[in-house]
Design an enzyme around this catalytic site. Structure first.
Site, PDB file in Angstrom:
ATOM      1  N   CYS A   1      -0.982  -5.167   7.141  1.00  0.00           N
ATOM      2  CA  CYS A   1      -0.594  -3.931   7.835  1.00  0.00           C
ATOM      3  C   CYS A   1       0.258  -4.235   9.065  1.00  0.00           C
ATOM      4  O   CYS A   1       1.143  -3.454   9.427  1.00  0.00           O
ATOM      5  CB  CYS A   1      -1.820  -3.147   8.283  1.00  0.00           C
TER       6      CYS A   1
ATOM      7  N   CYS B   1       0.805  -1.224   0.000  1.00  0.00           N
ATOM      8  CA  CYS B   1       0.000   0.000   0.000  1.00  0.00           C
ATOM      9  C   CYS B   1       0.833   1.266   0.000  1.00  0.00           C
ATOM     10  O   CYS B   1       0.300   2.359  -0.165  1.00  0.00           O
ATOM     11  CB  CYS B   1      -0.914   0.013   1.220  1.00  0.00           C
TER      12      CYS B   1
HETATM   13 FE1  FES Z   1      -1.205   0.280   4.409  1.00  0.00          FE
HETATM   14 FE2  FES Z   1      -2.584  -0.785   6.302  1.00  0.00          FE
HETATM   15  S1  FES Z   1      -3.303  -0.216   4.330  1.00  0.00           S
HETATM   16  S2  FES Z   1      -0.472  -0.428   6.294  1.00  0.00           S
END
Ligand code: FES
Length: 146
Positions: free
Chosen positions: A103, A33
């Site tokens: 995450c 992400c």
């Molecule tokens: Fe990036 Fe959780 S969506 S660390």
């Protein structure tokens, strides 16, 4: 969908901030992400983690896992801190939704990156510690130099 503990650590994160002259500091990025976490550790001469602080540029689950991870590593020695894996952090938080499990890897990797920095500064080797693949400290140094 989020446990009470996750909500608690997200809305009231522990140990947010920096440590001046840390024993070890590490920054990692989440390849999925693009979120970033920086972990600061203050480690005494006996190798015990006295203080842990973090800054997370990321989602709520990343904030909650970093908060819990800093709580878990405090008071541990560097070898014990390696046991604070993403699984251990997840268990302490009563889990995360499956989509958010990645995450929690940031917290584990940030601890490892900070320990790696500490070991490097002290010319020592921590048994079982490998350089985190998503350590982005060096890339930042290069950017700062340019
Ligand atoms: Fe990036 Fe959780 S969506 S660390």
């Amino acid at each position: 969908m989020y446990s009470e503990k996750v909500m608690d650590h997200f809305t009231n994160p522990r140990n947010v901030g920096e440590i001046e002259n840390p024993s070890g500091v590490g920054t990692v990025g989440n390849a999925k992400c693009g979120d970033i976490m920086r972990m600061y550790l203050d480690i005494d001469e006996k190798g015990v983690i006295q203080e842990a602080r973090f800054k997370t540029f990321g989602c709520g689950a990343a904030v909650a896992t970093s908060s819990m991870a800093t709580e878990l590593v405090k008071g541990k020695n560097v070898e014990e801190a390696l046991q604070v894996t993403n699984k251990a952090v997840l268990e302490a938080l009563d889990g995360l939704p499956p989509l958010k499990v990645h995450c929690s890897l940031l917290a584990e990797e940030a601890i490892h990156a900070a320990l790696w920095d500490y070991a490097k500064k002290h010319h020592m080797k921590i048994e079982g510690l490998e350089k985190p693949v998503n350590d982005i400290e060096e890339k930042e140094d290069i950017e700062e130099e340019n």
